[in-house]
Structure formats: structure tokens, C-alpha cells
Write a protein that holds these residues in place. Structure first.
Motif, mmCIF file in Angstrom:
data_model
loop_
_atom_site.group_PDB
_atom_site.id
_atom_site.type_symbol
_atom_site.label_atom_id
_atom_site.label_comp_id
_atom_site.label_asym_id
_atom_site.label_seq_id
_atom_site.Cartn_x
_atom_site.Cartn_y
_atom_site.Cartn_z
ATOM 1 N N ALA A 10 1.339 34.936 8.893
ATOM 2 C CA ALA A 10 0.030 34.827 9.549
ATOM 3 C C ALA A 10 0.080 33.816 10.677
ATOM 4 C CB ALA A 10 -1.032 34.432 8.533
ATOM 5 N N GLU A 11 0.786 32.694 10.472
ATOM 6 C CA GLU A 11 0.908 31.672 11.516
ATOM 7 C C GLU A 11 1.626 32.230 12.741
ATOM 8 O OE1 GLU A 11 2.973 27.283 12.108
ATOM 9 O OE2 GLU A 11 2.607 28.067 10.083
ATOM 10 N N ALA A 12 2.639 33.031 12.526
ATOM 11 C CA ALA A 12 3.365 33.626 13.651
ATOM 12 C C ALA A 12 2.450 34.550 14.455
ATOM 13 C CB ALA A 12 4.587 34.391 13.137
ATOM 14 N N GLN A 13 1.646 35.379 13.768
ATOM 15 C CA GLN A 13 0.743 36.286 14.478
ATOM 16 C C GLN A 13 -0.332 35.521 15.246
ATOM 17 O OE1 GLN A 13 1.039 39.566 14.871
ATOM 18 N NE2 GLN A 13 2.985 39.456 13.735
ATOM 19 N N LEU A 14 -0.855 34.454 14.663
ATOM 20 C CA LEU A 14 -1.887 33.672 15.352
ATOM 21 C C LEU A 14 -1.299 32.937 16.549
ATOM 22 C CD1 LEU A 14 -3.823 32.282 12.267
ATOM 23 C CD2 LEU A 14 -4.670 33.928 13.951
ATOM 24 N N ASN A 15 -0.062 32.493 16.464
ATOM 25 C CA ASN A 15 0.598 31.873 17.618
ATOM 26 C C ASN A 15 0.713 32.852 18.768
ATOM 27 O OD1 ASN A 15 1.250 29.103 17.352
ATOM 28 N ND2 ASN A 15 2.681 29.597 15.707
ATOM 29 N N ILE A 16 1.083 34.101 18.450
ATOM 30 C CA ILE A 16 1.171 35.136 19.500
ATOM 31 C C ILE A 16 -0.214 35.399 20.082
ATOM 32 C CG2 ILE A 16 1.725 37.548 19.930
ATOM 33 C CD1 ILE A 16 3.852 37.332 17.731
ATOM 34 N N LEU A 17 -1.218 35.485 19.207
ATOM 35 C CA LEU A 17 -2.566 35.796 19.660
ATOM 36 C C LEU A 17 -3.108 34.735 20.606
ATOM 37 C CD1 LEU A 17 -4.987 37.729 19.357
ATOM 38 C CD2 LEU A 17 -5.748 36.327 17.439
ATOM 39 N N LEU A 18 -2.809 33.470 20.347
ATOM 40 C CA LEU A 18 -3.305 32.375 21.195
ATOM 41 C C LEU A 18 -2.381 32.081 22.365
ATOM 42 C CD1 LEU A 18 -4.548 29.912 18.424
ATOM 43 C CD2 LEU A 18 -5.932 31.384 19.876
ATOM 44 N N GLY A 19 -1.269 32.816 22.463
ATOM 45 C CA GLY A 19 -0.365 32.618 23.587
ATOM 46 C C GLY A 19 -0.806 33.378 24.826
ATOM 47 N N ASP A 20 0.023 33.318 25.856
ATOM 48 C CA ASP A 20 -0.321 33.955 27.128
ATOM 49 C C ASP A 20 -0.390 35.479 27.026
ATOM 50 O OD1 ASP A 20 1.688 31.530 28.959
ATOM 51 O OD2 ASP A 20 -0.406 31.464 28.293
ATOM 52 N N ASP A 21 0.360 36.051 26.091
ATOM 53 C CA ASP A 21 0.400 37.507 25.955
ATOM 54 C C ASP A 21 -0.495 38.016 24.838
ATOM 55 O OD1 ASP A 21 3.946 37.321 26.597
ATOM 56 O OD2 ASP A 21 2.281 37.647 28.024
#
Length: 778
Positions: A706-717
Motif C-alpha cells: 500500500a505504501e508503494a502505491q501511495l508513493n506512486i500516487l503522490l509522485g509526479d506520474d
């Protein structure tokens, strides 16, 4: 009671900032005592400190004014002299500050209002002022005003130019006071007030006295604007006022003793002592005996008397020796308090070297001798104003006394058969209907039957304290030990009692009890008034008849659906609580009358809240999803498609694999079941699907994924820069922060949550943000 009822409000109180709380009183008292010791040990050093503090406040104002005005002028000069026109916008800020400050300081201070008398209309009165002025070499009195509703005398200095400039001295004297003292006693009071304006031996003290009078007006002018400068001066006041007040308090109180000696220099210490005691005794008699007796007449008369002021004058001439003794006991029991620079009467008599003697009955008042023909018109005006001022209270008192008479009649003939609680109820009725003395035997009778009856002990203690009997403290403390219900009201009474007597340390113990009760009450009220997604909603529990009545009301209103649930309150567990969610047809805006109609149709008992359905709100979704909550209209599903996918996937995984906590080995199978949704999130770059996938992983216990997905979601992409998804980033950041907190990574959680501290978001998200607590630290 009414504003026209004579009141003796202290005219020279300490200057406290608005944020000066009760727990600061002990610190303030210690500072005052330290200043007293310094004044006794080294008077010169003490005066220097007071002088520096007095000038510091004005230096602060002057420095801000000069700096802002100077900065504005320099910036304007630079803009026009060197053709740097963009600098003008920077020059506006200090210029506006200087303008706001000048406008606040130049505000007009209204002089005291009342019936103005002149030398021509009251020559004898002014001759008394002139004689006292000559003896004391005091400044002139420019204006004399008679206030028909005040039992007080005071000098008010009104500056001629804003809060500065040469002041004009206004003498304000209450007509009730004039009618309660003899001419000789009035001479002492005039000498006391003129002593504040005298330059004889007390020039520095009187200067501090005038500074203390001026600061409240300055602070009111500077702090009441509601602009940027108000905040600056409020913060300065929170620091400056307690120190200046404490350091100048000793001088201010000494100034009152000086003023008493000035009054004694006019007519003698014996007359002065009689004036101080008589005025307080007569005022106490009016407040505790005359006004309660007058309002008891409301039970028989529908209209207030047109001669209430004249009646008060007759009451002062007919006061009995027993009543004088009772009032003297209450007056002499009062102790000097930090709430007022005026010492108590006992201390003032001791300073004059006089012992208290019962005042004699009035034969001829100062008003009768000195006002001449004006007295008749002033008495008529007082009667008229008092009658108008007490009219509303009179109507309320009439209704109350009529109800009291009905209830008292229910006890007639059966008093001997009453138990302790019945006797106490009857005593409370008699106290309100006839007075304390008539109620006291009933309270004693209740205690003779049961000595440890807490309500009877509490009432006896309250009656004793009202009469100045210190034994009432023991009664109330015993009642507080016996009954938890007596703790808060007892603490309020004892806190006021001890603080009035300057026993700050003992009074603060009860203040803490009161503050804790107030905090609990405020927290319970906030819990009742705010509906949050985390609340414990339960079935409403209404019967068929109650539901039918509610539906009949809703049928006449433009509503599409209504959901009704109960709610368990943690801080008010015994209070029934109902929450209704109303969805209006065709997006109509409800009126207050419509909402009131729904409230009235809900169960009568308990606390009720009606809220408008919000399709995006977590509260609406939670209540609408509850079984049995729909009481009117058609069911609606307020969940978004991503919520539906998440819920259905979670339900399916639980049905297929059971509880993940009980069967951790099956977690891999649950994760495999959502690979299709994961692929959709990865390749379509839909932030809603990715967020749904992340929350599903949290529900399944896969925190790392879940942390990995949220990191992607809050990233530039992550796709959150698209305005099509409002509030999505707020939800993602709060969810991510909650996940990190659960994993004891508070520092990382703080970095994730802080950017959302100033964002606008729905109430449900605000509640989650406040629960994290990072924004308050930010």
C-alpha cells in the motif's frame, strides 16, 4: 436585576488582558506581594521601576508609530525622487499601519452620561466642592453629572484629544448615594475623589493613578479594530498588562488610602469612617433586603411600582437595628481583594485609626440639603427610569411567584409529613417566595432528621455564606464529600468566596474543579453537535407509531429520502441521540422552517441533529449503508465506483479466504484476487483506481505494498495534477499519514500530512486531519 437598580461597581479595577486566566491569579498575587516588599524595603527603586513600566507602554506605541510613519515616508521619497514607482506598493504597508494607529489613538472618548448640574442650579453642592478643593489644592472639576441609577461616586478624566491631551475632570455622583449619606459624609467622599486630583504630597501616585485610568481606554481603542494592529497590541498587552498592573497596584492601593486621608483632612477621620461604613451598609441593605422584598410584591401586582426609588429612600430611614447589624456583619466580613484597588471597609477604617460603629438612621440626606429644587425632578426621573428598567424583570417575577404560590399551597398542612427531600424542596420555595430567614428553619429541620443529608448541608452552607458566616464553607465541603452532584456547584460558590477574600491559593483549588467541569461540558457539547464518520451509529429504536408520525410530516415536505439512526455518545452515555440525513428532491435548498418541522417530528426525548445528505460525505455514506436506517423514500447508494469496487473486492476476499488475521497464509491468495484492479491502476494511470487499490491493500494488511502505491500516487506520474479529481490528493495524503503513524513513523507521516494543513476539504477529511494532530504542531 435591572440596570437601573443601584449597583456599586468598582471604578478602578486591575488592567487584565482578555487572555488572563484564573490560574494566573496566584502568580499575579505573588508579584504584588513582591512589589509590596520592595516598596517597603527600597521605595526609590520601586518608584523607578513603576515609572519605567508606565513609560514603556507609551514608548511601545510611539516607536511603532514613528517607525511605520518614517518607513512610509522614506519609501515614498525613494519612489518619487528616483523614479522607482514600483516601490510605492511597499510604502503603502507602513503608511497604513501608521494611519490605523493614529485613527485608534484619536478615537473620541465619550464623557459620562447623566443629568448635568451647574453652579446656577445647585450652588450649595458646588460650594462644598470649592471648599474641599481649597483645602486639598486639587485640580478643578469641569463638569458634574448625577446618575440616577448608580450607588457610587467617581472622577473620570476624559482627554481633550483622543486618548491624549489635557483631560477634563468629570465628577459622577449617584443619586441613590446622595440620598444615603449626610452632607458631612458627602464632604468626605468629595475630599476622597478630589484627593485623586490633588498635587499635595502625592504627585507621583496621582500620575500613576491617571495612567491606570488612561490605559484601559487606550487598549480598548487599539485592540478593538479587528485588524492587523489589533493583533500586535493584543500580544503586547498579554505580556505588558499583568506586569504594569502588579507593579502599579501597590501605588494604586496606596493612592486609595491617600484619598481617604484627603477626605479626612476635609471633615475628620471619624466622619470619614462613618461615611465609609454607612454607605456600604445601606447599599448592602438595598441589595439583600429591599430589592428581594420589592420583587416579592410582583405576585400580587401586575405592574411595577411607579415610586420604587422613593420606596428605597423610605427603606433606608426605616432600617431596623437588627438589619443594620446583619448588613454590618456582611460588610465587615469582606476582605481586600486583587479584583479591585479599593481596600475593604475594615482595612480602610483601620488605616484611618477608627473602629466600626453602627451607622445612625438618616435624618436629612445630602441630596435634600444640597440639590434644592433639582431634587424633586431628579427623584421623579429616578422613579420613572427605575420603573421602566424593572418592568421586564417584574413580569418574570410575577410569573415565577404565581407558580411558587401554587407549589407552596400544595405543601400547606402537610409540612410535618414531609421527608428530608420534601422539606428541602419546600425550603427552596420559601426562600424564593419569602426570603432566607423564613427558609432556614426548614433546612435545620431537615438536618435534624438526617445530619448527613447532602442537599440540606449544601443549602445551609449557601445561606450561611450569604450572611457572611464562614461556617458555610464547612457545610458545602461536607456536601461535596457526600454527593458528586454537589461538587461543581459547590466549587463555584467556594471559588468565588475565597477569591473575593484574597485567599487565592485555596480558591484556585476550586477554580480547577470548575474549569475541569467546564471542559467536560464543552467536550460533551462538541461531541453532541458534531457528527463524524467515526461515531458509533446504532439503530434508532423507534416504534411503528413514532415512525408513522415522522413519515406523515415528511410527506408534506419536498424530501426524497430520509435516513434516521441513533448514536452512542462517549461523554454523555445516558443521553438519547438521533441523527437524521435528509436528501431533498431536485437539489432544493431547505428552509429553516422545514428543518424545524423534521426536528419536531423526531422523538421528543434526547438530542437531535438534522443534516443534509452529501453524496461525497463519509457520514452520509455510512448512515445510508446501515440496515434499517431508511425511514422514508427510496434507498440510494452514495458510494463512488472506486468505493464500490474496493468494498466488493474486500467482501469477496473475506468470503473466499476468511479472516486474513486468522489465516495469514491465505493473504497471498487475497492479493492475487485483486491483480486485475492493480493492473488497471498501473496501466490506465487512473488515480481513483490506484487509491482504491492502496486502501484495499491496507484493509488486507499489506502495508508495504500500500505504501508503494501511495508513493506512486503522490509522485509526479500519479495523475493528481488533473483538476478532474478534487480532494483526491487530500484523501491520499491523510491515508498515507495514517498508515505511517500506525507503523510508528511519525516524522515521515508529518512530512506527508503538512502540505494539506491549509487546504480546503470536506468536514470528514478535516476531522481526520485534526485527529492526526500534525497541523496544530505545524
Amino acid at each position: 436585576m435591572s440596570e437601573a437598580i443601584p449597583a456599586r461597581a468598582p471604578m478602578r479595577q486591575p488592567i487584565f488582558p482578555k487572555r488572563f486566566f484564573m490560574h494566573d491569579l496566584l502568580k499575579f498575587e505573588k508579584l504584588v506581594f513582591a512589589c509590596e516588599r520592595l516598596a517597603e524595603r527600597n521605595p526609590r527603586a520601586y518608584r523607578i521601576r513603576v515609572f519605567l513600566l508606565a513609560t514603556l507602554g507609551f514608548a511601545f506605541i510611539a516607536s511603532i508609530l514613528l517607525l511605520s510613519a518614517g518607513a512610509g515616508l522614506l519609501l515614498f521619497y525613494d519612489a518619487f525622487a528616483h523614479n522607482h514607482l514600483p516601490v510605492i506598493k511597499f510604502a503603502l504597508f507602513p503608511t497604513v499601519i501608521a494611519w490605523l494607529l493614529c485613527r485608534s489613538l484619536l478615537v473620541r472618548i465619550e464623557p459620562p452620561q447623566g443629568f448635568e448640574i451647574t453652579r446656577e442650579s445647585a450652588p450649595r453642592f458646588f460650594s462644598r466642592i470649592d471648599e474641599a478643593r481649597a483645602k486639598l489644592m486639587a485640580s478643578p472639576i469641569h463638569r458634574v453629572v448625577v446618575d440616577v441609577g448608580s450607588f457610587n461616586v467617581g472622577v473620570m478624566q476624559v482627554p481633550s484629544f483622543g486618548v491624549f491631551g489635557r483631560p477634563r475632570n468629570h465628577l459622577v455622583i449617584g443619586l441613590p448615594f446622595l440620598e444615603a449619606v449626610t452632607p458631612e459624609e458627602l464632604d468626605f467622599v468629595l475630599g476622597h475623589e478630589l484627593g485623586h486630583l490633588s498635587g499635595k504630597q502625592t504627585r507621583f501616585r496621582n500620575w500613576i493613578y491617571r495612567i491606570r485610568q488612561a490605559w484601559p481606554r487606550i487598549l480598548e481603542a487599539l485592540s478593538g479594530g479587528g485588524n492587523f494592529m489589533s493583533g500586535v497590541f493584543t500580544r503586547f498587552l498579554n505580556w505588558y498588562a499583568p506586569y504594569f498592573n502588579a507593579y502599579s497596584f501597590v501605588l494604586a492601593r496606596a493612592n486609595e488610602y491617600d484619598a481617604d486621608r484627603a477626605g479626612a483632612a476635609v471633615v475628620g477621620a471619624a466622619v470619614g469612617a462613618h461615611a465609609l461604613l454607612a454607605s456600604d451598609v445601606f447599599h448592602d441593605h438595598l441589595q439583600n433586603e429591599f430589592w428581594p422584598a420589592l420583587f416579592r410584591e410582583a405576585g400580587a401586582d401586575s405592574e411595577p411600582p411607579s415610586d420604587s426609588f422613593t420606596r428605597s429612600l423610605l427603606a433606608l430611614r426605616r432600617i431596623s437595628p437588627a438589619e443594620i447589624e446583619a448588613s454590618m456583619r456582611r460588610v465587615l466580613a469582606r476582605r481586600t481583594s486583587l479584583a479591585d484597588t479599593h481596600p475593604c471597609v475594615a482595612d480602610r477604617l483601620q488605616a484611618l485609626g477608627e473602629t466600626p460603629r453602627p451607622p445612625a438612621l438618616l435624618q436629612r440626606s445630602a441630596g435634600e440639603l444640597l440639590l434644592g429644587e433639582l431634587r424633586e425632578s431628579l427623584v421623579a426621573e429616578a422613579n420613572s427610569k427605575w420603573s421602566s428598567a424593572i418592568r421586564e424583570q417584574w413580569s418574570l417575577a410575577r410569573e415565577r411567584h404565581q407558580k411558587l404560590a401554587e407549589r407552596v399551597s400544595e405543601y400547606s398542612g402537610s409540612v410535618d409529613a414531609l421527608d428530608e427531600s420534601g422539606l428541602l424542596d419546600y425550603a427552596a420555595l420559601i426562600e424564593e417566595a419569602e426570603g432566607r430567614e423564613q427558609a432556614r428553619p426548614l433546612v435545620e429541620a431537615a438536618l435534624s432528621r438526617q445530619p448527613d443529608h447532602a442537599p440540606s448541608l449544601f443549602m445551609r452552607g449557601r445561606l450561611r455564606l450569604a450572611d457572611g458566616d464562614h461556617d458555610g464553607v464547612l457545610d458545602i465541603e461536607r456536601a461535596m464529600e457526600l454527593s458528586p452532584d454537589a461538587r461543581e456547584p459547590g466549587a463555584r460558590i467556594l471559588a468565588s468566596y475565597f477569591l473575593d477574600r484574597r485567599d487565592i491559593e485555596r480558591g484556585l483549588r476550586y477554580v480547577e474543579t470548575v474549569q475541569e467541569a467546564d471542559q467536560r461540558r464543552s467536550a460533551a457539547e462538541a461531541e453532541r453537535s458534531n457528527v463524524l464518520p467515526t461515531d458509533d451509529f446504532i439503530d434508532h429504536g423507534l416504534g411503528a407509531a413514532e415512525l408513522e408520525r415522522l413519515r406523515a410530516t415528511l410527506a408534506d415536505l419536498p424530501v426524497a429520502s430520509v435516513w434516521l439512526v441513533g448514536r452512542r455518545l462517549k461523554l454523555s452515555p445516558g443521553l438519547a441521540n438521533y441523527v437524521a440525513v435528509v436528501a431533498y428532491a431536485r437539489s432544493l435548498r431547505p428552509t429553516q422552517d422545514q428543518l424545524n418541522a423534521i426536528l419536531n417530528a423526531m422523538p421528543e426525548d434526547g438530542f437531535k441533529i438534522v443534516t443534509i445528505a452529501d453524496p461525497k460525505g463519509a457520514v452520509t455514506r455510512k448512515i445510508a449503508a446501515m440496515e434499517g436506517a431508511l425511514v422514508y423514500g427510496k434507498a440510494r447508494d452514495f458510494r463512488s465506483w472506486s468505493d464500490i469496487v474496493r468494498d466488493e473486492a474486500a467482501n469477496w476476499s473475506r468470503r473466499a479466504f476468511g479472516s486474513v488475521r486468522q489465516h495469514p497464509a491465505k493473504a497471498a491468495g487475497a492479493l492475487a484476487a485483486v491483480l486485475l484492479l492493480a493492473g488497471y491502476a498501473q496501466f490506465r494511470h487512473d488515480p481513483r483506481a490506484r487509491f482504491a487499490y492502496a486502501t484495499l491493500l491496507i484493509d488486507l494488511g499489506a502495508a508495504g505494498a500500500a505504501e508503494a502505491q501511495l508513493n506512486i500516487l503522490l509522485g509526479d506520474d500519479g495523475g493528481l495534477d488533473d483538476n478532474r479529481f478534487p480532494d483526491m490528493e487530500s484523501r491520499a495524503r491523510l491515508t498515507f499519514a495514517e498508515l505511517l503513524v500506525s507503523r510508528s513513523r511519525d516524522r515521515e507521516a508529518w512530512a506527508i500530512a503538512v502540505p494539506a494543513c491549509r487546504w480546503r476539504m470536506p468536514d470528514a477529511l478535516k476531522a481526520r486531519r485534526e485527529a492526526l494532530g500534525f497541523c496544530s504542531r505545524h
